[in-house]
Enzyme design. Sequence first.
Site, PDB file in Angstrom:
ATOM      1  N   LYS A 184     -18.812 -25.665   2.218  1.00  0.00           N
ATOM      2  CA  LYS A 184     -18.405 -26.478   2.720  1.00  0.00           C
ATOM      3  C   LYS A 184     -18.816 -27.152   4.024  1.00  0.00           C
ATOM      4  O   LYS A 184     -19.314 -26.597   4.852  1.00  0.00           O
ATOM      5  CB  LYS A 184     -16.851 -27.154   2.619  1.00  0.00           C
ATOM      6  CG  LYS A 184     -15.521 -26.772   1.463  1.00  0.00           C
ATOM      7  CD  LYS A 184     -14.198 -26.783   1.175  1.00  0.00           C
ATOM      8  CE  LYS A 184     -14.189 -26.062   2.326  1.00  0.00           C
ATOM      9  NZ  LYS A 184     -12.689 -26.235   2.401  1.00  0.00           N
ATOM     10  N   THR A 216      -7.606 -36.375   8.205  1.00  0.00           N
ATOM     11  CA  THR A 216      -7.968 -35.077   7.358  1.00  0.00           C
ATOM     12  C   THR A 216      -7.352 -33.437   7.191  1.00  0.00           C
ATOM     13  O   THR A 216      -7.530 -32.721   7.210  1.00  0.00           O
ATOM     14  CB  THR A 216      -9.444 -34.598   8.636  1.00  0.00           C
ATOM     15  OG1 THR A 216      -8.453 -34.553   9.412  1.00  0.00           O
ATOM     16  CG2 THR A 216     -10.617 -36.045   8.055  1.00  0.00           C
ATOM     17  N   GLY A 218      -4.964 -30.921   6.018  1.00  0.00           N
ATOM     18  CA  GLY A 218      -5.359 -30.475   4.806  1.00  0.00           C
ATOM     19  C   GLY A 218      -6.139 -30.774   3.408  1.00  0.00           C
ATOM     20  O   GLY A 218      -6.255 -30.268   2.345  1.00  0.00           O
ATOM     21  N   THR A 219      -6.585 -30.814   4.265  1.00  0.00           N
ATOM     22  CA  THR A 219      -8.417 -31.134   3.137  1.00  0.00           C
ATOM     23  C   THR A 219      -8.715 -29.630   2.229  1.00  0.00           C
ATOM     24  O   THR A 219      -9.429 -30.147   1.128  1.00  0.00           O
ATOM     25  CB  THR A 219      -9.562 -32.087   4.296  1.00  0.00           C
ATOM     26  OG1 THR A 219     -10.154 -30.763   5.017  1.00  0.00           O
ATOM     27  CG2 THR A 219      -9.144 -33.359   4.230  1.00  0.00           C
ATOM     28  N   GLY A 220      -9.081 -28.874   3.279  1.00  0.00           N
ATOM     29  CA  GLY A 220      -9.372 -27.593   2.591  1.00  0.00           C
ATOM     30  C   GLY A 220      -8.119 -27.058   1.534  1.00  0.00           C
ATOM     31  O   GLY A 220      -8.778 -25.882   0.268  1.00  0.00           O
ATOM     32  N   CYS A 221      -6.863 -27.366   1.533  1.00  0.00           N
ATOM     33  CA  CYS A 221      -6.193 -26.666   0.787  1.00  0.00           C
ATOM     34  C   CYS A 221      -5.987 -27.839  -0.861  1.00  0.00           C
ATOM     35  O   CYS A 221      -5.940 -27.420  -1.643  1.00  0.00           O
ATOM     36  CB  CYS A 221      -4.627 -26.986   1.056  1.00  0.00           C
ATOM     37  SG  CYS A 221      -4.150 -26.134   3.043  1.00  0.00           S
TER      38      CYS A 221
END
Length: 274
Positions: A184, A216, A218-221
Amino acid sequence: MSAGAQEPAVLAVAGSDPSGGAGVQADLKTATALGVYAAAALTALTAQNTTGVQGIHAVPPAFVSAQITSVVDDLDVRAVKTGMLGDAAVVSAVADALGALLDRGVPLVLDPVTVATSGDVLVPEEAVATIVGRLLPRATVVTPNLPEARLLTGLDLPGADPVAELTAAGEELCARGARYALVKGGHLTGDRVVDVLVGPDGATTLEHDRVPGPNTHGTGCTLSSGIAARLAAGDDVPTAVRTAHDFLQRALRSAEGRVYGAGHGPVDHLEGLR
């Protein structure tokens, strides 16, 4: 689905965020929004909110393993997502508990939560080595952000050509055993964000406009659990990645202008359900 057949489930193995924006709370909401039943095994309790993390209480490795075993023995787990794992002992416990499931071909989405947005490494060095040695070779998809890709591969990223460097990181992660790597590029600057999916058929870029605003968290989760949810539903990897990626962009846009707290709020996991 025929009468009496079990619902396919996705299992999230990660820490808890009591403010609801990240961790297993984000995983459960994302899977639900994407139409898949979700279960969770907690690796850590945290005291946190939109302004930051105030405390962490680790779950003993044996109890992490017990949670996973309880879920796997009962539910029809079709995919697993791992997030924050903590120390090497927990990583090893997770790898052991998931071993038989992964041996049966159940896909694993590895979100290597190892580096904070600030650049600080969140886990001990031995935990990183255990992730690379025990979970990365079993991963169907690994989803590092740029700092995590640096840590896992040892490559100097980015270079003069960010897309080429993200691709190189993905290729290195696949060489280390992952089937696919979604690297990412959100930490790079610019109005456009580029992620790169590397797999058996080469590299594919996923681009989108950078969404402004503070929401933004928690975007990865959200992205990794979305991929796992769609794999549990039967999608192939590229389709699952694209569906989860599109969901995340909608959730980011829907969160614009919403106020969840005094700091960085979450993406809108209820996008499409309101």
